[in-house]
Design a protein around this motif. Structure first.
Motif, PDB file in Angstrom:
ATOM      1  N   LYS A 146       1.274  -0.920   0.192  1.00 48.94           N
ATOM      2  CA  LYS A 146       0.417   0.276  -0.124  1.00 48.94           C
ATOM      3  C   LYS A 146       0.793   1.564   0.116  1.00 48.94           C
ATOM      4  O   LYS A 146       1.759   1.320   1.395  1.00 48.94           O
ATOM      5  CB  LYS A 146      -1.060   0.244   1.265  1.00 48.94           C
ATOM      6  CG  LYS A 146      -1.600   1.385   1.304  1.00 48.94           C
ATOM      7  CD  LYS A 146      -2.532   1.364   2.045  1.00 48.94           C
ATOM      8  CE  LYS A 146      -3.607   2.539   3.333  1.00 48.94           C
ATOM      9  NZ  LYS A 146      -4.968   2.051   3.834  1.00 48.94           N
ATOM     10  N   ILE A 147       0.628   2.053  -1.146  1.00 49.02           N
ATOM     11  CA  ILE A 147       1.489   3.498  -1.276  1.00 49.02           C
ATOM     12  C   ILE A 147       1.050   4.420  -1.080  1.00 49.02           C
ATOM     13  O   ILE A 147      -0.069   4.634  -2.126  1.00 49.02           O
ATOM     14  CB  ILE A 147       2.618   3.383  -2.374  1.00 49.02           C
ATOM     15  CG1 ILE A 147       3.591   1.703  -2.675  1.00 49.02           C
ATOM     16  CG2 ILE A 147       3.365   3.427  -2.622  1.00 49.02           C
ATOM     17  CD1 ILE A 147       3.612   0.955  -4.018  1.00 49.02           C
ATOM     18  N   ASN A 148       1.805   5.467  -0.016  1.00 52.45           N
ATOM     19  CA  ASN A 148       0.894   6.800  -0.381  1.00 52.45           C
ATOM     20  C   ASN A 148       1.471   7.372  -1.839  1.00 52.45           C
ATOM     21  O   ASN A 148       2.235   8.477  -1.546  1.00 52.45           O
ATOM     22  CB  ASN A 148       1.286   7.357   0.766  1.00 52.45           C
ATOM     23  CG  ASN A 148       0.263   9.438   0.888  1.00 52.45           C
ATOM     24  OD1 ASN A 148      -0.772   8.909  -0.472  1.00 52.45           O
ATOM     25  ND2 ASN A 148       0.231   9.628   2.150  1.00 52.45           N
ATOM     26  N   GLY A 149       1.122   7.666  -3.243  1.00 50.82           N
ATOM     27  CA  GLY A 149       1.552   7.912  -3.755  1.00 50.82           C
ATOM     28  C   GLY A 149       1.658   8.968  -4.921  1.00 50.82           C
ATOM     29  O   GLY A 149       2.538   9.597  -4.907  1.00 50.82           O
ATOM     30  N   HIS A 204       8.137  -5.577 -12.674  1.00 47.44           N
ATOM     31  CA  HIS A 204       8.505  -5.052 -11.349  1.00 47.44           C
ATOM     32  C   HIS A 204       8.129  -3.283 -11.784  1.00 47.44           C
ATOM     33  O   HIS A 204       8.415  -2.884 -10.239  1.00 47.44           O
ATOM     34  CB  HIS A 204      10.184  -5.398 -12.001  1.00 47.44           C
ATOM     35  CG  HIS A 204      10.307  -6.257 -11.065  1.00 47.44           C
ATOM     36  ND1 HIS A 204      10.162  -7.318  -9.908  1.00 47.44           N
ATOM     37  CD2 HIS A 204      11.006  -7.110 -11.486  1.00 47.44           C
ATOM     38  CE1 HIS A 204      10.532  -8.675 -10.212  1.00 47.44           C
ATOM     39  NE2 HIS A 204      11.853  -8.712 -11.380  1.00 47.44           N
ATOM     40  N   ILE A 205       8.327  -2.696 -12.714  1.00 46.91           N
ATOM     41  CA  ILE A 205       7.702  -1.760 -12.630  1.00 46.91           C
ATOM     42  C   ILE A 205       6.289  -1.340 -12.516  1.00 46.91           C
ATOM     43  O   ILE A 205       6.004  -1.951 -13.401  1.00 46.91           O
ATOM     44  CB  ILE A 205       8.677  -1.364 -13.986  1.00 46.91           C
ATOM     45  CG1 ILE A 205      10.454  -1.767 -14.078  1.00 46.91           C
ATOM     46  CG2 ILE A 205       8.609   0.645 -13.960  1.00 46.91           C
ATOM     47  CD1 ILE A 205      10.904  -1.275 -12.658  1.00 46.91           C
ATOM     48  N   LEU A 206       6.282  -0.120 -11.998  1.00 48.02           N
ATOM     49  CA  LEU A 206       4.821   0.012 -11.976  1.00 48.02           C
ATOM     50  C   LEU A 206       4.582   1.521 -13.079  1.00 48.02           C
ATOM     51  O   LEU A 206       5.666   2.231 -12.595  1.00 48.02           O
ATOM     52  CB  LEU A 206       4.038   0.176 -10.234  1.00 48.02           C
ATOM     53  CG  LEU A 206       4.692  -0.823  -9.997  1.00 48.02           C
ATOM     54  CD1 LEU A 206       4.265  -1.164  -8.224  1.00 48.02           C
ATOM     55  CD2 LEU A 206       3.340  -2.239 -10.554  1.00 48.02           C
ATOM     56  N   ALA A 207       3.067   2.264 -12.771  1.00 46.31           N
ATOM     57  CA  ALA A 207       3.047   3.784 -13.141  1.00 46.31           C
ATOM     58  C   ALA A 207       1.869   3.759 -13.130  1.00 46.31           C
ATOM     59  O   ALA A 207       1.195   3.098 -13.020  1.00 46.31           O
ATOM     60  CB  ALA A 207       3.481   3.423 -14.936  1.00 46.31           C
ATOM     61  N   LYS A 228       4.201   8.958 -11.920  1.00 44.47           N
ATOM     62  CA  LYS A 228       4.658   8.432 -11.728  1.00 44.47           C
ATOM     63  C   LYS A 228       5.381   6.915 -11.572  1.00 44.47           C
ATOM     64  O   LYS A 228       4.770   6.242 -11.778  1.00 44.47           O
ATOM     65  CB  LYS A 228       4.303   8.077 -10.053  1.00 44.47           C
ATOM     66  CG  LYS A 228       4.979  10.137  -9.203  1.00 44.47           C
ATOM     67  CD  LYS A 228       4.375   9.427  -8.084  1.00 44.47           C
ATOM     68  CE  LYS A 228       3.555  11.366  -7.411  1.00 44.47           C
ATOM     69  NZ  LYS A 228       4.204  11.811  -6.178  1.00 44.47           N
ATOM     70  N   ILE A 229       6.916   6.887 -11.918  1.00 43.92           N
ATOM     71  CA  ILE A 229       7.248   5.441 -12.116  1.00 43.92           C
ATOM     72  C   ILE A 229       7.744   5.339 -10.896  1.00 43.92           C
ATOM     73  O   ILE A 229       8.786   5.032  -9.941  1.00 43.92           O
ATOM     74  CB  ILE A 229       8.180   5.447 -13.222  1.00 43.92           C
ATOM     75  CG1 ILE A 229       8.044   6.005 -14.064  1.00 43.92           C
ATOM     76  CG2 ILE A 229       8.416   4.379 -13.443  1.00 43.92           C
ATOM     77  CD1 ILE A 229       5.917   5.793 -14.796  1.00 43.92           C
ATOM     78  N   TRP A 230       7.534   3.279 -10.395  1.00 43.91           N
ATOM     79  CA  TRP A 230       8.134   2.951  -9.553  1.00 43.91           C
ATOM     80  C   TRP A 230       8.814   1.108  -9.151  1.00 43.91           C
ATOM     81  O   TRP A 230       8.659   0.664 -10.109  1.00 43.91           O
ATOM     82  CB  TRP A 230       6.575   2.864  -8.355  1.00 43.91           C
ATOM     83  CG  TRP A 230       5.778   3.437  -8.232  1.00 43.91           C
ATOM     84  CD1 TRP A 230       4.908   4.196  -8.704  1.00 43.91           C
ATOM     85  CD2 TRP A 230       5.191   4.745  -6.819  1.00 43.91           C
ATOM     86  NE1 TRP A 230       3.772   5.024  -8.333  1.00 43.91           N
ATOM     87  CE2 TRP A 230       4.929   5.325  -7.205  1.00 43.91           C
ATOM     88  CE3 TRP A 230       6.664   4.871  -6.261  1.00 43.91           C
ATOM     89  CZ2 TRP A 230       4.463   6.839  -6.289  1.00 43.91           C
ATOM     90  CZ3 TRP A 230       5.795   5.770  -4.969  1.00 43.91           C
ATOM     91  CH2 TRP A 230       5.353   6.767  -4.858  1.00 43.91           C
ATOM     92  N   LYS A 234       9.056   6.623  -2.838  1.00 44.82           N
ATOM     93  CA  LYS A 234      10.276   7.278  -2.937  1.00 44.82           C
ATOM     94  C   LYS A 234       9.837   6.284  -4.645  1.00 44.82           C
ATOM     95  O   LYS A 234       9.832   5.837  -4.913  1.00 44.82           O
ATOM     96  CB  LYS A 234      11.094   7.284  -2.764  1.00 44.82           C
ATOM     97  CG  LYS A 234      11.694   8.184  -3.252  1.00 44.82           C
ATOM     98  CD  LYS A 234      13.707   8.086  -2.812  1.00 44.82           C
ATOM     99  CE  LYS A 234      13.699  10.012  -3.419  1.00 44.82           C
ATOM    100  NZ  LYS A 234      15.683   9.640  -3.418  1.00 44.82           N
ATOM    101  N   PRO A 235       9.113   7.454  -5.489  1.00 44.02           N
ATOM    102  CA  PRO A 235       9.753   6.405  -6.733  1.00 44.02           C
ATOM    103  C   PRO A 235      11.013   6.850  -7.652  1.00 44.02           C
ATOM    104  O   PRO A 235      11.561   7.164  -7.099  1.00 44.02           O
ATOM    105  CB  PRO A 235       8.492   7.687  -7.943  1.00 44.02           C
ATOM    106  CG  PRO A 235       8.259   8.431  -6.523  1.00 44.02           C
ATOM    107  CD  PRO A 235       8.633   8.678  -5.237  1.00 44.02           C
TER     108      PRO A 235
END
Length: 586
Positions: free
Chosen positions: A339-342, A358-361, A370-372, A383-384
């Motif tokens: 759960k990310i506060n993005g 692995h890479i989320l947008a 934002k890229i995670w 942190k992205p």
């Protein structure tokens, strides 16, 4: 603001609205009397009507005047409810921020006009086109289409139309010189040939009683899913020429409408989201498959996932919520894994950017994409790895090309941007984007597009914008309209296509930035579009309560038509038994 507060505010503002309406009627030569005002209100057939009328007698100077001016009071209260969001006693009945009409199907904004997209044929900025021609995206796409890349002999900024009869004739007589060492059509050559046969003729697949919010093909193209505001999810078998009804699923705990759906890569499970604390999963292989509620443990308050996606291996589910968080659910462990506060605002779109998952947008109303990297992601300090800043308004959708390098974002600033994930934005662009989004004073759900957004088609609104290309020619209003890359197997992903608030489907040439086709047929906003992965056809889902299938008309063979040549007619439907899946209690 709850319903009682909005009612009191409507009552307080009503005299001002009545006076303004009366003055407007006098200026138009009409009557300022209650009867004349009622006639004026009757002409606004698309105004929203509030469900409660008990407060009109207490807020009006007299009961007779209040009765005569009830349409104005209802319209005002409807506007207030749209601005503050309706509350209905629990997360399961809340109204989505991207839904813009009442349950009765009426709405208060004026009808959409074609003039909204009068700039659709404006040529893209030459400097941006030049940067696009030299980009890795353009070179990779041209190479996949068997076209000369930038700097090679025979390179042309606008690829010529393939001479299909000549190519087939050369092959039949054994002349393979133009094919190099290959004695057959390569995949790139086939894609280049098929790119000349874009959809331009529509068939009415189905019509419903409520607005259509979602419509997508499965990965193999054998199924098509459609989600409607009537709380029904319809699945069609598309293996034959016709769309044959396969499953009819009644969604549970729907607050306003089913807002997003996704089908697992193996085609066995369907998930959907709405204004609810859960993501619901259905096994569509069973005739009486149960519905499983997947808990996400959100914070208190109304909750909704605007966007949900399966990972490529089907193990994880990614979602973006109205509270600014990203949620990751592990299907094997049957628990929330992250759960990310993005974002500072609603997260309207999420996507897996690569095949390894692995890479989320994520994209939100703060205008940021934002890229995670989930391998280094921590809930305590999210942190992205990078930020893509260049839009000047909220992002409505994200689609990944599938190569782990490029994605596109659709935005309320009326543009689609192509991004290279290896070129993140500097801090100056992030600050400029934050400032630009903060200065926006309009609501895309019910207002017209501001002039400053329409006039910004030839310049980069953010000086340090690192996007590869900006595509402009469609309209994003009323809801979270979606855009996608065209299929790799038939077009080599040469095109980018999107829905439009005018009801059209707009197709861009990703290599030039120009609109190559505008498919007109729907009478209201087209929210979702989906191109068949192996056939040259696409399906559009619209708020005019219909599904259209667009195919190529053989007698209209053009690569880049100047005029709209779409033809609409009803298709013959084969009747088939529909299996209904009823929700069960967990």
């Amino acid at each position: 603001m709850d319903r009682n507060e909005s009612t009191l505010l409507a009552s307080a503002l009503e005299p001002v609205v009545l006076e303004h309406a009366a003055n407007s009627a006098v200026n138009r030569g009409g009557s300022a009397s209650p009867g004349g005002l009622a006639t004026t209100e009757a002409n606004h057939s698309r105004q929203r009507h509030a469900s409660s009328s008990s407060s009109s007698s207490s807020s009006s100077p007299s009961s007779s005047v209040a009765s005569s001016h009830q349409p104005t009071h209802n319209a005002l209260q409807g506007i207030l409810e749209a601005l503050v969001g309706r509350t209905g006693g629990g997360s399961g009945s809340s109204t989505s921020d991207d839904s813009d009409s009442s349950n009765s199907g009426t709405c208060f904004w004026p009808p959409m006009k074609r003039s909204l997209t009068k700039n659709k044929h404006t040529k893209p900025n030459p400097e941006m086109v030049q940067d696009l021609e030299q980009s890795d995206f353009c070179n990779i796409t041209r190479r996949d289409l068997a076209l000369p890349v930038f700097g090679q002999p025979g390179y042309d900024t606008t690829p010529s139309k393939p001479r299909v009869p000549w190519l087939i004739g050369r092959r039949e007589i054994g002349d393979f010189r133009w094919q190099g060492r290959h004695q057959h059509f390569t995949h790139g050559q086939r894609c280049h040939i098929l790119s000349a046969f874009l959809p331009d003729r529509c068939q009415i697949l189905d019509k419903y009683d409520q607005k259509v919010f979602c419509g997508t093909y499965s990965t193999d193209g054998q199924l098509f899913m459609s989600a409607c505001q009537d709380q029904m999810i319809r699945i069609y078998n598309t293996q034959g020429r016709d769309f044959v009804p396969y499953r009819l699923i009644r969604a549970r705990n729907v607050g306003w409408s089913v807002l997003d759906t996704a089908l697992s890569p193996d085609g066995r499970h369907l998930i959907y989201s709405s204004w609810c604390d859960y993501v619901h999963q259905v096994d569509i292989t069973q005739e009486d498959g149960p519905q499983q509620a997947l808990p996400l443990s959100p914070d208190d308050g109304r909750f909704c996932l605007f966007s949900i996606r399966f990972s490529q291996d089907g193990r994880d589910i990614l979602g973006g919520s109205n509270e600014g968080f990203l949620y990751l659910y592990d299907r094997e462990a049957q628990r929330q894994s992250l759960k990310i506060n993005g974002h500072d605002e609603d997260v309207n779109a999420v996507a897996f950017a690569d095949s390894t998952t692995h890479i989320l947008a994520s994209g939100g109303d703060d205008g940021m994409c934002k890229i995670w990297d989930r391998r280094s992601l921590r809930e305590s300090q999210p942190k992205p790895v990078g930020v893509l800043a260049g839009h000047v308004d909220g992002i409505t959708y994200i689609d990944a090309k599938g190569d782990g390098r490029h994605i596109i974002t659709n935005s309320k600033d009326q543009t689609i941007k192509l991004w290279d994930l290896r070129q993140f934005s500097p801090q100056s662009a992030v600050v400029d984007t934050q400032r630009a989004v903060k200065n926006q004073s309009w609501d895309y759900r019910w207002q017209r597009v501001p002039r400053h957004l329409v006039r910004g088609n030839l310049i980069k609104c953010v000086p340090d914008d690192t996007s590869v290309m900006t595509y402009r020619g469609h309209t994003v209003l009323q809801t979270l309209i979606r855009c996608r890359f065209s299929p790799v197997h038939t077009t080599g992903q040469r095109y980018i296509y999107t829905g439009c608030a005018t009801g059209a489907v707009v197709i861009y040439d990703a290599l030039t930035g120009q609109v190559v086709r505008e498919l007109k047929g729907h009478k209201s906003c087209t929210r979702d579009v989906s191109w068949h992965p192996t056939n040259p056809e696409l399906v559009s889902s619209s708020w005019d309560k219909s599904l259209f299938r667009w195919t190529h008309a053989p007698h209209q063979h053009q690569e880049m038509p100047e005029k709209d040549n779409s033809i609409c007619h009803k298709s013959k439907q084969r009747r088939s038994r529909i299996v209904t899946i009823h929700p069960i209690d967990d």
